[in-house]
Design a protein around this motif. Sequence first.
Motif, PDB file in Angstrom:
ATOM      1  N   VAL A 168       0.841  -1.207   0.000  1.00  0.00           N
ATOM      2  CA  VAL A 168       0.000   0.000   0.000  1.00  0.00           C
ATOM      3  C   VAL A 168       0.872   1.253   0.000  1.00  0.00           C
ATOM      4  CG1 VAL A 168      -1.669   1.342   1.336  1.00  0.00           C
ATOM      5  CG2 VAL A 168      -1.955  -1.130   1.119  1.00  0.00           C
ATOM      6  N   SER A 169       1.935   1.249   0.797  1.00  0.00           N
ATOM      7  CA  SER A 169       2.849   2.390   0.844  1.00  0.00           C
ATOM      8  C   SER A 169       3.553   2.592  -0.488  1.00  0.00           C
ATOM      9  CB  SER A 169       3.880   2.196   1.958  1.00  0.00           C
ATOM     10  OG  SER A 169       3.270   2.117   3.216  1.00  0.00           O
ATOM     11  N   LEU A 170       4.015   1.494  -1.083  1.00  0.00           N
ATOM     12  CA  LEU A 170       4.757   1.591  -2.337  1.00  0.00           C
ATOM     13  C   LEU A 170       3.873   2.052  -3.486  1.00  0.00           C
ATOM     14  CD1 LEU A 170       6.941  -1.650  -2.065  1.00  0.00           C
ATOM     15  CD2 LEU A 170       7.605   0.714  -1.559  1.00  0.00           C
ATOM     16  N   LEU A 171       2.607   1.631  -3.478  1.00  0.00           N
ATOM     17  CA  LEU A 171       1.705   1.984  -4.583  1.00  0.00           C
ATOM     18  C   LEU A 171       1.048   3.345  -4.395  1.00  0.00           C
ATOM     19  CD1 LEU A 171      -0.106  -1.411  -5.283  1.00  0.00           C
ATOM     20  CD2 LEU A 171       1.735  -0.347  -6.598  1.00  0.00           C
ATOM     21  N   LEU A 172       0.667   3.668  -3.159  1.00  0.00           N
ATOM     22  CA  LEU A 172      -0.119   4.872  -2.914  1.00  0.00           C
ATOM     23  C   LEU A 172       0.639   5.960  -2.163  1.00  0.00           C
ATOM     24  CD1 LEU A 172      -3.543   3.258  -1.940  1.00  0.00           C
ATOM     25  CD2 LEU A 172      -2.802   4.084  -4.188  1.00  0.00           C
ATOM     26  N   GLY A 173       1.751   5.619  -1.558  1.00  0.00           N
ATOM     27  CA  GLY A 173       2.504   6.624  -0.821  1.00  0.00           C
ATOM     28  C   GLY A 173       1.659   7.244   0.275  1.00  0.00           C
ATOM     29  N   ASP A 174       1.518   8.580   0.243  1.00  0.00           N
ATOM     30  CA  ASP A 174       0.719   9.271   1.247  1.00  0.00           C
ATOM     31  C   ASP A 174      -0.730   9.471   0.799  1.00  0.00           C
ATOM     32  OD1 ASP A 174       0.780  11.334  -0.624  1.00  0.00           O
ATOM     33  OD2 ASP A 174       2.210  12.557   0.473  1.00  0.00           O
ATOM     34  N   GLY A 175      -1.109   8.788  -0.283  1.00  0.00           N
ATOM     35  CA  GLY A 175      -2.446   8.929  -0.832  1.00  0.00           C
ATOM     36  C   GLY A 175      -2.471   9.757  -2.093  1.00  0.00           C
ATOM     37  N   LEU A 176      -1.421  10.541  -2.324  1.00  0.00           N
ATOM     38  CA  LEU A 176      -1.314  11.350  -3.536  1.00  0.00           C
ATOM     39  C   LEU A 176       0.061  11.237  -4.173  1.00  0.00           C
ATOM     40  CD1 LEU A 176      -2.579  13.434  -5.459  1.00  0.00           C
ATOM     41  CD2 LEU A 176      -1.714  15.235  -3.948  1.00  0.00           C
ATOM     42  N   VAL A 177       1.090  11.245  -3.345  1.00  0.00           N
ATOM     43  CA  VAL A 177       2.474  11.213  -3.841  1.00  0.00           C
ATOM     44  C   VAL A 177       3.141   9.925  -3.383  1.00  0.00           C
ATOM     45  CG1 VAL A 177       4.722  12.368  -3.788  1.00  0.00           C
ATOM     46  CG2 VAL A 177       2.619  13.723  -3.816  1.00  0.00           C
ATOM     47  N   VAL A 178       3.807   9.250  -4.303  1.00  0.00           N
ATOM     48  CA  VAL A 178       4.450   7.976  -3.987  1.00  0.00           C
ATOM     49  C   VAL A 178       5.779   8.197  -3.274  1.00  0.00           C
ATOM     50  CG1 VAL A 178       3.365   6.777  -5.917  1.00  0.00           C
ATOM     51  CG2 VAL A 178       5.580   7.896  -6.239  1.00  0.00           C
ATOM     52  N   VAL A 179       6.309   7.112  -2.728  1.00  0.00           N
ATOM     53  CA  VAL A 179       7.595   7.154  -2.030  1.00  0.00           C
ATOM     54  C   VAL A 179       8.694   7.531  -3.018  1.00  0.00           C
ATOM     55  CG1 VAL A 179       9.280   5.778  -0.762  1.00  0.00           C
ATOM     56  CG2 VAL A 179       6.831   5.425  -0.365  1.00  0.00           C
ATOM     57  N   PRO A 180       9.575   8.488  -2.679  1.00  0.00           N
ATOM     58  CA  PRO A 180      10.664   8.868  -3.590  1.00  0.00           C
ATOM     59  C   PRO A 180      11.566   7.679  -3.911  1.00  0.00           C
ATOM     60  CG  PRO A 180      10.463  10.438  -1.792  1.00  0.00           C
ATOM     61  CD  PRO A 180       9.590   9.270  -1.444  1.00  0.00           C
ATOM     62  N   SER A 181      12.050   7.634  -5.135  1.00  0.00           N
ATOM     63  CA  SER A 181      12.905   6.520  -5.562  1.00  0.00           C
ATOM     64  C   SER A 181      14.352   6.787  -5.178  1.00  0.00           C
ATOM     65  CB  SER A 181      12.785   6.319  -7.078  1.00  0.00           C
ATOM     66  OG  SER A 181      13.112   7.515  -7.760  1.00  0.00           O
ATOM     67  N   ILE A 182      14.613   6.751  -3.886  1.00  0.00           N
ATOM     68  CA  ILE A 182      15.951   6.979  -3.352  1.00  0.00           C
ATOM     69  C   ILE A 182      16.361   5.763  -2.530  1.00  0.00           C
ATOM     70  CG2 ILE A 182      17.403   8.458  -1.922  1.00  0.00           C
ATOM     71  CD1 ILE A 182      15.474  10.695  -2.380  1.00  0.00           C
ATOM     72  N   PRO A 183      17.498   5.153  -2.831  1.00  0.00           N
ATOM     73  CA  PRO A 183      17.953   4.026  -2.014  1.00  0.00           C
ATOM     74  C   PRO A 183      18.138   4.462  -0.568  1.00  0.00           C
ATOM     75  CG  PRO A 183      19.227   4.196  -4.043  1.00  0.00           C
ATOM     76  CD  PRO A 183      18.387   5.433  -3.952  1.00  0.00           C
ATOM     77  N   PRO A 184      17.477   3.813   0.390  1.00  0.00           N
ATOM     78  CA  PRO A 184      17.524   4.266   1.787  1.00  0.00           C
ATOM     79  C   PRO A 184      18.883   4.146   2.446  1.00  0.00           C
ATOM     80  CG  PRO A 184      16.438   2.132   1.617  1.00  0.00           C
ATOM     81  CD  PRO A 184      16.641   2.614   0.211  1.00  0.00           C
ATOM     82  N   THR A 185      19.767   3.336   1.902  1.00  0.00           N
ATOM     83  CA  THR A 185      21.071   3.134   2.551  1.00  0.00           C
ATOM     84  C   THR A 185      22.247   3.529   1.666  1.00  0.00           C
ATOM     85  OG1 THR A 185      21.104   0.824   1.780  1.00  0.00           O
ATOM     86  CG2 THR A 185      20.175   1.255   3.962  1.00  0.00           C
ATOM     87  N   SER A 186      21.963   4.136   0.534  1.00  0.00           N
ATOM     88  CA  SER A 186      23.043   4.499  -0.377  1.00  0.00           C
ATOM     89  C   SER A 186      23.886   5.629   0.206  1.00  0.00           C
ATOM     90  CB  SER A 186      22.470   4.938  -1.732  1.00  0.00           C
ATOM     91  OG  SER A 186      23.496   5.414  -2.579  1.00  0.00           O
ATOM     92  N   ALA A 187      25.173   5.554   0.020  1.00  0.00           N
ATOM     93  CA  ALA A 187      26.078   6.595   0.507  1.00  0.00           C
ATOM     94  C   ALA A 187      26.278   7.691  -0.525  1.00  0.00           C
ATOM     95  CB  ALA A 187      27.425   5.978   0.882  1.00  0.00           C
ATOM     96  N   LYS A 188      25.703   7.518  -1.696  1.00  0.00           N
ATOM     97  CA  LYS A 188      25.850   8.495  -2.771  1.00  0.00           C
ATOM     98  C   LYS A 188      24.500   9.129  -3.092  1.00  0.00           C
ATOM     99  CE  LYS A 188      29.669   6.017  -5.009  1.00  0.00           C
ATOM    100  NZ  LYS A 188      30.155   5.394  -6.271  1.00  0.00           N
ATOM    101  N   LYS A 189      24.576  10.316  -3.665  1.00  0.00           N
ATOM    102  CA  LYS A 189      23.364  10.992  -4.092  1.00  0.00           C
ATOM    103  C   LYS A 189      22.825  10.310  -5.348  1.00  0.00           C
ATOM    104  CE  LYS A 189      24.829  15.452  -2.213  1.00  0.00           C
ATOM    105  NZ  LYS A 189      25.107  16.880  -2.497  1.00  0.00           N
ATOM    106  N   SER A 190      21.490  10.231  -5.436  1.00  0.00           N
ATOM    107  CA  SER A 190      20.884   9.579  -6.587  1.00  0.00           C
ATOM    108  C   SER A 190      20.933  10.503  -7.799  1.00  0.00           C
ATOM    109  CB  SER A 190      19.430   9.204  -6.284  1.00  0.00           C
ATOM    110  OG  SER A 190      18.630  10.362  -6.177  1.00  0.00           O
ATOM    111  N   ASP A 191      20.651   9.949  -8.974  1.00  0.00           N
ATOM    112  CA  ASP A 191      20.654  10.750 -10.195  1.00  0.00           C
ATOM    113  C   ASP A 191      19.507  11.760 -10.200  1.00  0.00           C
ATOM    114  OD1 ASP A 191      22.839   9.369 -11.140  1.00  0.00           O
ATOM    115  OD2 ASP A 191      21.627   7.859 -12.174  1.00  0.00           O
ATOM    116  N   LEU A 192      18.385  11.397  -9.569  1.00  0.00           N
ATOM    117  CA  LEU A 192      17.204  12.258  -9.601  1.00  0.00           C
ATOM    118  C   LEU A 192      17.194  13.276  -8.470  1.00  0.00           C
ATOM    119  CD1 LEU A 192      14.496  12.870 -10.974  1.00  0.00           C
ATOM    120  CD2 LEU A 192      13.451  11.147  -9.494  1.00  0.00           C
TER     121      LEU A 192
END
Length: 332
Positions: free
Chosen positions: A268-292
């Motif tokens: 439910v969290s992955l598909l709907l997020g907060d009900g309008l905006v989905v979870v950001p596509s950022i690796p939670p444990t990555s030590a580097k900044k994502s491309d986006l």
Amino acid sequence: MSDYRCASTSAIPWTVWAQSIVNGAVGDYLVARQNGLGIDMALYAEHRPLPMTREAFRQAYPRPTPKVCLLVHGLGCNEGSWSYRDPSSLEHETSYGAELATDLGFTPLFVRYNTGLSIARNGQSLAALLTALLEVYPVPIEELVFIGHSMGGLVIRHACYVGAQHHHAWVPHVRKAFYLGSPHEGAPLAWLSDVAAQVLCAVPHPITRLIGDVFNVRSQGIKELRAAPRPHAHAHLDAPPHQTLPWLSSVQHYLIYGTLASDPEHLVSLLLGDGLVVVPSIPPTSAKKSDLYPILPNQLACFPQTDHLQLACDPMVYQQIYQWCATHERSA
């Protein structure tokens, strides 16, 4: 409580809320028709536009500080969306701006604007407003912090883009930007409504076409939420990913998002997020900044069981904002 009375965002009249909702739905139409219901972007104090004069600021803010926090609301809202009960005194209303004034000495400024206009147009207006602010603010501004909820975060990003492109004097003063449930990757709900409108209009039946036409009566602001923001006012929504709006590199960016479920990894969290905006596509444990996103995991915070609107008025969310700001204060 803060000495700044204009930091209070309580008791917004229902007529103001109705106007804000109408602007979110058809704000571009109101402006095109020169309808008086259209909202002009301005700073608001005590539910009234704050004149951009030094005298008006001194009256509204008797003790202005060189640290300014600017709060930009989301779609169909106004400065009242930031209001919530003060945990230390349930008889009073407070806001993230009022709390930052009390805790860290910020002067809070609240923006109200027509959320039905394009994000680029509102970003340009915000950049111009900040330029005017620098000229009339009673004391020299040393630090600017932005807090944007939902669409407000995208407007802030575009204002920073415009300010950097045109070398506006306020840009070097921006230190941090907080994005609360901002759809940097687009909002699936807005995309689904667009698909529904196209399907209904394509069906060769007058009733379904009529329903499709009703679906299409949506402001440009709503339509633009379906995709990641673009750097130009007339950029096509199907432009390639590399044309997404750039982030201001001199600013520390922070993302706060919510999930409907208690587990951020729940379907439910992955598909709907907060009900309008989905979870950001950022690796939670990555030590580097994502491309986006130009952020690290310690600049990202998730609040489970927190819906989209609640992100703008939750004491726990404020505590996270405070901690990030206080960290800067201690290291300065």
